[in-house]
Design a protein around this motif. Structure first.
Motif, PDB file in Angstrom:
ATOM      1  N   PRO A   4       2.100 -18.253  13.115  1.00 41.27           N
ATOM      2  CA  PRO A   4       2.263 -19.820  12.772  1.00 41.27           C
ATOM      3  C   PRO A   4       1.343 -20.670  13.537  1.00 41.27           C
ATOM      4  O   PRO A   4       0.177 -20.257  14.262  1.00 41.27           O
ATOM      5  N   VAL A   5       1.344 -21.912  12.779  1.00 38.33           N
ATOM      6  CA  VAL A   5       0.498 -22.999  13.298  1.00 38.33           C
ATOM      7  C   VAL A   5       1.253 -23.475  14.478  1.00 38.33           C
ATOM      8  O   VAL A   5       2.380 -24.029  14.268  1.00 38.33           O
ATOM      9  N   ILE A  18       1.930 -33.005   9.065  1.00 40.29           N
ATOM     10  CA  ILE A  18       1.210 -32.156   8.993  1.00 40.29           C
ATOM     11  C   ILE A  18       2.339 -30.844   9.184  1.00 40.29           C
ATOM     12  O   ILE A  18       2.019 -29.885   8.298  1.00 40.29           O
ATOM     13  N   ALA A  19       3.042 -30.866   9.957  1.00 41.21           N
ATOM     14  CA  ALA A  19       4.238 -29.819   9.836  1.00 41.21           C
ATOM     15  C   ALA A  19       4.797 -29.572   8.677  1.00 41.21           C
ATOM     16  O   ALA A  19       4.865 -28.563   8.292  1.00 41.21           O
ATOM     17  N   ASN A  20       5.386 -30.781   8.124  1.00 40.57           N
ATOM     18  CA  ASN A  20       6.031 -30.751   6.746  1.00 40.57           C
ATOM     19  C   ASN A  20       5.268 -30.187   5.679  1.00 40.57           C
ATOM     20  O   ASN A  20       5.669 -29.453   4.857  1.00 40.57           O
ATOM     21  N   ASP A  21       3.884 -30.642   5.659  1.00 44.37           N
ATOM     22  CA  ASP A  21       3.027 -30.039   4.750  1.00 44.37           C
ATOM     23  C   ASP A  21       2.927 -28.287   4.787  1.00 44.37           C
ATOM     24  O   ASP A  21       2.869 -28.040   3.658  1.00 44.37           O
ATOM     25  N   LEU A  22       2.769 -28.248   5.948  1.00 47.03           N
ATOM     26  CA  LEU A  22       2.540 -26.512   6.186  1.00 47.03           C
ATOM     27  C   LEU A  22       3.898 -25.778   5.866  1.00 47.03           C
ATOM     28  O   LEU A  22       4.086 -24.849   5.124  1.00 47.03           O
ATOM     29  N   LEU A  23       5.060 -26.322   6.275  1.00 46.11           N
ATOM     30  CA  LEU A  23       6.305 -25.744   5.935  1.00 46.11           C
ATOM     31  C   LEU A  23       6.529 -25.859   4.520  1.00 46.11           C
ATOM     32  O   LEU A  23       7.206 -24.758   3.832  1.00 46.11           O
ATOM     33  N   SER A  24       6.101 -26.751   3.748  1.00 45.01           N
ATOM     34  CA  SER A  24       6.164 -26.816   2.329  1.00 45.01           C
ATOM     35  C   SER A  24       5.528 -25.759   1.539  1.00 45.01           C
ATOM     36  O   SER A  24       5.704 -25.595   0.417  1.00 45.01           O
ATOM     37  N   ARG A  25       4.507 -25.486   2.341  1.00 44.72           N
ATOM     38  CA  ARG A  25       3.650 -24.001   1.695  1.00 44.72           C
ATOM     39  C   ARG A  25       4.044 -22.708   2.373  1.00 44.72           C
ATOM     40  O   ARG A  25       3.129 -21.915   2.331  1.00 44.72           O
ATOM     41  N   SER A  26       5.304 -22.754   2.953  1.00 40.13           N
ATOM     42  CA  SER A  26       5.737 -21.350   3.651  1.00 40.13           C
ATOM     43  C   SER A  26       4.809 -20.978   4.649  1.00 40.13           C
ATOM     44  O   SER A  26       4.542 -19.842   5.032  1.00 40.13           O
ATOM     45  N   VAL A  27       4.161 -22.003   5.260  1.00 39.30           N
ATOM     46  CA  VAL A  27       2.947 -21.385   6.476  1.00 39.30           C
ATOM     47  C   VAL A  27       4.254 -21.576   7.729  1.00 39.30           C
ATOM     48  O   VAL A  27       4.610 -22.850   7.958  1.00 39.30           O
ATOM     49  N   PRO A  28       4.219 -20.691   8.406  1.00 47.25           N
ATOM     50  CA  PRO A  28       4.874 -20.836   9.610  1.00 47.25           C
ATOM     51  C   PRO A  28       4.581 -21.939  10.737  1.00 47.25           C
ATOM     52  O   PRO A  28       3.390 -21.834  10.871  1.00 47.25           O
ATOM     53  N   LEU A  43      13.116 -30.434  11.229  1.00 48.59           N
ATOM     54  CA  LEU A  43      12.145 -29.326  11.119  1.00 48.59           C
ATOM     55  C   LEU A  43      12.973 -27.957  11.640  1.00 48.59           C
ATOM     56  O   LEU A  43      12.592 -26.967  10.837  1.00 48.59           O
ATOM     57  N   GLU A  44      13.565 -27.878  12.573  1.00 43.98           N
ATOM     58  CA  GLU A  44      14.501 -26.759  12.670  1.00 43.98           C
ATOM     59  C   GLU A  44      15.096 -26.131  11.584  1.00 43.98           C
ATOM     60  O   GLU A  44      15.114 -25.037  11.100  1.00 43.98           O
ATOM     61  N   ALA A  45      15.777 -26.981  10.898  1.00 37.61           N
ATOM     62  CA  ALA A  45      16.475 -26.770   9.598  1.00 37.61           C
ATOM     63  C   ALA A  45      15.593 -26.205   8.509  1.00 37.61           C
ATOM     64  O   ALA A  45      15.805 -25.354   7.772  1.00 37.61           O
ATOM     65  N   ASP A  46      14.320 -26.664   8.532  1.00 37.56           N
ATOM     66  CA  ASP A  46      13.593 -26.397   7.604  1.00 37.56           C
ATOM     67  C   ASP A  46      12.793 -24.990   7.885  1.00 37.56           C
ATOM     68  O   ASP A  46      11.780 -24.684   7.325  1.00 37.56           O
ATOM     69  N   ALA A 208      -4.719 -37.506   7.320  1.00 41.11           N
ATOM     70  CA  ALA A 208      -4.977 -36.533   8.515  1.00 41.11           C
ATOM     71  C   ALA A 208      -4.414 -35.021   7.845  1.00 41.11           C
ATOM     72  O   ALA A 208      -5.056 -33.988   8.219  1.00 41.11           O
ATOM     73  N   VAL A 209      -3.499 -35.069   6.938  1.00 36.33           N
ATOM     74  CA  VAL A 209      -3.042 -33.789   6.563  1.00 36.33           C
ATOM     75  C   VAL A 209      -4.177 -33.039   5.668  1.00 36.33           C
ATOM     76  O   VAL A 209      -4.637 -31.795   5.796  1.00 36.33           O
ATOM     77  N   LYS A 210      -4.868 -33.791   4.924  1.00 35.00           N
ATOM     78  CA  LYS A 210      -6.055 -33.465   4.032  1.00 35.00           C
ATOM     79  C   LYS A 210      -7.012 -32.763   4.948  1.00 35.00           C
ATOM     80  O   LYS A 210      -7.939 -31.917   4.807  1.00 35.00           O
ATOM     81  N   ALA A 211      -7.436 -33.536   6.099  1.00 36.24           N
ATOM     82  CA  ALA A 211      -8.547 -33.072   7.035  1.00 36.24           C
ATOM     83  C   ALA A 211      -8.312 -31.894   7.736  1.00 36.24           C
ATOM     84  O   ALA A 211      -8.993 -31.232   7.512  1.00 36.24           O
ATOM     85  N   VAL A 212      -6.742 -31.890   8.188  1.00 36.51           N
ATOM     86  CA  VAL A 212      -6.445 -30.579   8.734  1.00 36.51           C
ATOM     87  C   VAL A 212      -6.653 -29.140   7.745  1.00 36.51           C
ATOM     88  O   VAL A 212      -6.906 -28.386   8.164  1.00 36.51           O
TER      89      VAL A 212
END
Ligand SMILES: NC(=O)C1=CN([C@@H]2O[C@H](COP(=O)(O)OP(=O)(O)OC[C@H]3O[C@@H](n4cnc5c(N)ncnc54)[C@H](OP(=O)(O)O)[C@@H]3O)[C@@H](O)[C@H]2O)C=CC1
Ligand SMILES: Nc1nc2c(c(=O)[nH]1)N=C([C@H](O)[C@@H](O)CO)CN2
Length: 235
Positions: A4-5, A18-28, A43-46, A208-212
Motif C-alpha cells: 500500500p501507499v 490523492i487517496a481517491n485517485d490511487l484507489l480508483s486504479r486499485s492501488v492499495p 475511504l474505508e468503504a472504498d 497535486a495528484v498529477k505530481a504525485v
C-alpha cells in the motif's frame, strides 16, 4: 497484490484526492486522519485502511508508527501530507506554535521515515517517500513564520533521506503554491491570490495528484522538488 501507499492527513483536500485517485486504479491505500469525518468512512468503504493519528505529540507519533507497522508488512510509498497552516496572528504562545509546526511538519516525517524505512526496502523495485512542502520553503513567509520554517526543515529532510535511503527509495518534495482555496476564503482574497502567479489560476487538487503520480512513476528523480507554483517565482 502490491504494497500500500501510506498518505498522512488524507481526510480532505489534497490528501483525499490523492487517496481517491490511487484507489480508483486499485492501488492499495493506508491513510491517517486526525478528525473523524464522512470522507474517512467513504475511504474505508472504498477499501482504504484508516488510522487515526495526531502528530502534534511524541506519543501520537509513537501510536501511529505502531498502528502502521501492525497494518502492513511493506509499503510502496509514504506521502507526508498532514499539515496545519497556522499564522502567528492567531497565536500568542509562539513557543507552542513553532513546536507544533515542527512536530507535525518535520518531527513526524523524520520519525516515520526512520521507523518505517524497512517497509520500503528490499522490494526489487524503487519505492518512494514524498514530502508535501510549500513554495515558501525558499522564500519564507511574513504571516506564517513558524509554518514556513517547518516546511523548510521538511525540505531539508528530503535531501538527507534521499542520500540515506538510495538506491532502494526515492525521496522528493512537492512544493505547491496556492493549489486550493479554503472554503472560508473571501472573494477579495481569492481575486488577489489568483494574481500572485504568472498563470493567474488556482488549479485544484488534481495538480497535486498529477505530481504525485509523476514521482511514483519516475526512475530518475530523487532529492528533488516539484515546484507547483504557476510561475509565481518569476513575478
Ligand atoms: N492547499 C494548498 O494550496 C497548499 C497545500 N500545501 C501543502 O500540501 C499539503 C496538503 O494541503 P491541504 O490539503 O490544503 O491540507 P489541509 O490543510 O487540508 O490539511 C491536511 C490534513 O492535515 C491534517 N492535520 C492537521 N494537523 C494534524 C495533526 N496535528 N496531526 C495529524 N494530522 C493533522 C488534517 O486532519 P483533520 O482534518 O483530520 O483534522 C487535514 O485533513 C499540506 O502539507 C500543505 O501544507 C502547500 C501549499 C499550498
Ligand atoms: N496545511 C495547509 N497548508 C497550506 C494551505 C492549506 O490550506 N493547508 N494553504 C496554503 C495557501 O494556499 C498558500 O499557498 C497561499 O499562498 C499554504 N499551505
Amino acid at each position: 497484490m502490491s504494497h500500500p501507499v501510506l498518505i498522512t492527513g488524507a481526510s480532505q483536500r489534497l490528501g483525499l484526492a490523492i487517496a481517491n485517485d490511487l484507489l480508483s486504479r486499485s492501488v492499495p491505500v493506508i491513510i491517517t486522519y486526525r478528525t473523524p469525518k464522512p470522507a474517512v468512512t467513504q475511504l474505508e468503504a472504498d477499501g482504504a485502511s484508516t488510522i487515526q493519528a495526531d502528530f502534534s505529540t511524541a506519543q501520537g507519533i509513537d501510536r501511529a508508527i505502531d498502528a502502521i507497522q501492525a497494518a502492513t508488512s511493506g509499503l510502496r510509498a509514504i506521502i507526508h501530507n498532514a499539515s496545519d497552516w497556522e499564522p502567528e496572528s492567531e497565536h500568542r504562545d509562539y513557543q507552542s506554535l513553532i513546536e507544533t509546526m515542527m512536530q507535525v511538519h518535520a518531527i513526524a516525517p523524520y520519525r516515520l521515515n526512520l521507523a518505517l524505512q524497512s517497509l520500503l526496502q528490499g522490494q526489487g523495485s524503487t519505492t518512494d517517500i514524498i514530502h508535501m512542502t510549500d513554495y515558501v520553503q525558499l522564500t519564507g513567509s511574513q504571516k506564517h513564520v513558524a509554518y514556513s520554517a517547518s516546511k523548510a526543515a521538511l525540505h531539508n529532510l528530503t535531501l538527507s533521506f534521499a542520500k540515506m535511503l538510495a538506491p532502494d527509495v526515492k525521496v522528493n518534495s512537492i512544493a505547491p503554491a496556492l493549489l486550493m482555496f479554503n472554503d472560508d476564503d473571501p472573494q477579495a482574497y481569492r481575486d488577489k491570490a489568483r494574481k500572485k502567479s504568472l498563470l493567474e489560476t488556482v488549479p485544484g487538487a488534481q495538480e497535486a495528484v498529477k505530481a504525485v503520480n509523476y514521482l511514483l512513476s519516475s526512475d530518475y528523480m530523487t532529492g528533488q522538488t516539484l515546484h507547483l507554483d504557476g510561475g509565481r517565482h518569476l513575478k
